[in-house]
Design an enzyme around this catalytic site. Structure first.
Site, PDB file in Angstrom:
ATOM      1  N   HIS A 195       1.610   4.608  -2.741  1.00  0.00           N
ATOM      2  CA  HIS A 195       1.728   6.065  -2.549  1.00  0.00           C
ATOM      3  C   HIS A 195       3.053   6.570  -3.113  1.00  0.00           C
ATOM      4  CE1 HIS A 195      -1.870   6.465  -0.253  1.00  0.00           C
ATOM      5  NE2 HIS A 195      -1.428   5.909   0.857  1.00  0.00           N
TER       6      HIS A 195
ATOM      7  N   HIS B 252       0.847  -1.213   0.000  1.00  0.00           N
ATOM      8  CA  HIS B 252       0.000   0.000   0.000  1.00  0.00           C
ATOM      9  C   HIS B 252       0.876   1.255   0.000  1.00  0.00           C
ATOM     10  CE1 HIS B 252      -3.563   2.497   1.326  1.00  0.00           C
ATOM     11  NE2 HIS B 252      -2.587   3.233   1.832  1.00  0.00           N
ATOM     12  N   GLU B 253       1.826   1.305   0.925  1.00  0.00           N
ATOM     13  CA  GLU B 253       2.653   2.528   1.028  1.00  0.00           C
ATOM     14  C   GLU B 253       3.506   2.728  -0.231  1.00  0.00           C
ATOM     15  OE1 GLU B 253       0.676   3.161   4.327  1.00  0.00           O
ATOM     16  OE2 GLU B 253       1.916   4.566   3.218  1.00  0.00           O
TER      17      GLU B 253
ATOM     18  N   HIS C  44      -5.387   7.558  -2.162  1.00  0.00           N
ATOM     19  CA  HIS C  44      -6.301   6.513  -1.681  1.00  0.00           C
ATOM     20  C   HIS C  44      -7.442   6.280  -2.669  1.00  0.00           C
ATOM     21  CE1 HIS C  44      -4.731   7.072   2.642  1.00  0.00           C
ATOM     22  NE2 HIS C  44      -4.216   5.980   2.099  1.00  0.00           N
TER      23      HIS C  44
END
Lengths: 76, 522
Positions: free
Chosen positions: B250, B246-247, B256
């Site tokens: 980014h 997930h990170e 998101h």
């Protein structure tokens, strides 16, 4: 994960802290009239595909308590 | 999906990353592996590649947040010993710089009196203390593999050996999450870091079977019924792999998502499924486009493609005889056949393409531990318990099957010879790989050590035994295939390989990837 939610907050305090932290309200404090809280809750519910009630209901509170990423949802 | 405002994306595709420090909660190789797999998720659907580097020049710097530092410690990617959750005190034994420990000092009711050579802190009652026990570990010649609370009245639990709880349990303390009821002498309560073995049983999975309180149990894969009563699974734990994926989304420019099933949805959600949702793939490809199609593949051979497993090593000391990534490949090729008595021409699949019929003698399925070209001769190393029919048989009484090597000279096959003939003693169960070195030397690997082999004398120097991590820091300790390709060393473990590059005699891991995707281009 940014720690467990501090349990001594009221639901409204939890909501204000959460909405501010993740970019849904510009200032930390919400005006007392409740309108700004409602608008911010609607933005959160839409962003997270939750039922858009504008209320601080249990679904929204559970979402606020769930472990999540620390990157804000709105704002730069 | 959502991307960040403005053109926030990388404008080159070979992205580099640096793991600046580690967490106390997980072994380093677990962290390295989780990050490599998290990056591989995104590289599988984009033109991006991810290379690990070791310095500030990296595009992406990964740092575990640290809280409650005492003193003026500076992190220089050295390990810090934790003295309890979230507070670290730097020791002066080569770990973080900054405030050294001034003994004796008391912390959380414990008085600390000394450091040991491995950076652990001793309490004044003679037990080592400090880091939670990450099983299995060895200390002062004893292997610790479980926690126990017996023999204590203060509720703490101890890391215990499996052999004898009485005199060996005094070592450190366990990361108690929830004290489970201890039944049947099993240890209880600490996290399961899979796979682990306890009292001779291999634990590798979690199950909620047989519990009504929702907790998960560490269970053996063989028999969930009677073995699952052991410890607790990290049911409140988080998957570092999923959080990192997930990170990293980014870090590549994704904001998101509003799709609850998407990886980029803000809330953490554990899943055993493939973590990328269609929405994630559309988002990342909106930024970088899709992964380019691989070159058109030649028609697949009629035979069933062997399962991509870690191939045995082929270490080429002379000009490479085969370049897997150049020219049209017709699929996997076996080692060169060497006539009727030559090594088998079985494909390099380390596992049989079909499970051998138990009735049929499994010796027909040739499984080699390593194949290495040493001094222009292909050496076939085999530790297994039988001699393949296609290899010259020997008088079994002379050389019991196993720990053998055949030498293929291009026209004939010599052997088998026992590893002892090469000067490798009985402690060397098998050879797992070889790396050529200048001056007619070759490094022969087995488990966590390697030896220097002299091509001319065909002997190893017994004094040259060296731990792998001493010369190749950053590779896992339990690699099963080591080989050299295009001046770089490859260390394979399961589906992954660690590529080691040498700069001015210093070996550094500069890439971690999938054997199938990144090496065999499958």
């Amino acid at each position: 994960f940014p720690g467990e939610r501090r349990t001594n907050l009221t639901n409204r305090q939890l909501a204000e802290e959460y909405l501010h932290r993740y970019g849904y309200t510009p200032g930390a404090e919400l005006s007392e009239d409740g309108q700004s809280l409602r608008r911010a809750l609607l933005r959160l519910q839409r962003r997270l595909s939750l039922p858009e009630t504008g209320e601080l209901d249990s679904t929204t509170l559970n979402a606020m308590r769930a472990p999540r990423c620390g990157v804000p949802d709105l704002g730069r | 999906f959502q991307t960040f405002e403005g053109d926030l994306k990388w404008h080159h595709h070979n992205i580099t990353y640096w793991i600046q420090n580690y967490s106390e909660d997980l072994p380093r190789d677990v962290v390295d592996d989780a990050f490599a797999r998290a990056f591989a998720l995104w590289s599988a659907v984009t033109p991006l590649t991810f290379t690990r580097v070791y310095g500030r020049e990296a595009d992406i710097v990964i740092q575990f947040g640290v809280r409650g530092i005492q003193g003026d410690a500076h992190f220089d990617d050295e390990e810090l010993w934790s003295l309890g959750k979230g507070v670290v005190v730097p020791t002066y034994f080569g770990n973080a710089k900054g405030a050294a420990c001034h003994f004796p000092f008391t912390f959380e009711g414990r008085s600390y009196s000394a450091c040991t050579t491995d950076g652990r802190l001793y309490t004044n009652d003679g037990n080592a203390d400090g880091k939670p026990c990450v099983f299995p570990f060895t200390f002062e010649g004893r292997s610790y593999s479980a926690c126990t609370s017996d023999g204590r009245s203060d509720g703490y639990r101890w890391c215990a050996t499996t052999a004898n709880y009485d005199q060996d349990k005094l070592y450190g303390f366990c990361p108690t999450r929830v004290d489970a009821t201890v039944t049947g002498g099993n240890a209880a309560g600490e996290l399961c870091v899979f796979p682990f073995t306890f009292l001779g049983k291999e634990y590798s999975a979690c199950t909620t079977e047989g519990r009504n309180d929702g907790h998960l149990w560490c269970a053996t894969t063989s028999n969930f019924d009677k073995d699952k009563k052991w410890g607790f699974c990290p049911d409140q734990g988080y998957s570092l792999f999923l959080v990192a994926a997930h990170e990293f989304g980014h870090a590549l420019g994704l904001d998101h998502s509003s799709v609850p099933e998407a990886l980029m949805y803000p809330m953490y959600r554990f899943t055993e499924e493939h973590p990328l949702h269609r929405d994630d793939v559309q988002g990342i490809q909106h930024l970088y486009g899709p992964r380019p199609e691989p070159e058109p593949r030649p028609p697949t051979t009629t035979a069933a493609e062997p399962q991509p497993t870690a191939p045995p090593t082929v270490c080429v000391t002379g000009p490479p005889t085969a370049r897997p990534s150049e020219g049209p490949t017709t699929g996997p090729t076996g080692p060169p056949a060497a006539g009727p008595t030559g090594p088998p021409t079985a494909g390099p699949s380390a596992a049989p393409t079909e499970s051998p019929d138990p009735a049929e003698d499994v010796c027909n399925v040739d499984i080699f531990d390593a194949i290495a070209e040493i001094g222009n001769r292909l050496h076939f190393f085999k530790a297994g318990g039988c001699v393949p029919h296609s290899l010259p048989q020997t008088d079994v009484s002379l050389s019991p099957a196993g720990r053998q090597v055949w030498v293929y000279t291009g026209a004939s096959v010599l052997g088998p010879r026992r590893l002892d003939k090469l000067g490798l003693g009985p402690e060397v169960a098998q050879v797992t790989g070889a790396l050529p070195r200048p001056g007619g030397k070759v490094l022969l690997f087995s488990g966590q050590s390697f030896w220097r082999f002299d091509v001319k004398t065909q002997k190893v120097d017994p004094q040259s035994v060296t731990p792998v991590d001493q010369m190749f820091p950053g590779v896992p300790m339990s690699t099963h295939d080591i080989f050299q390709y295009q001046e770089k060393a490859y260390f394979c473990q399961d589906h992954f390989f660690w590529r080691v590059n040498s700069w001015n005699e210093v070996n550094r891991v500069d890439y971690v990837g999938y054997v199938t995707f990144d090496l065999l281009k499958c």
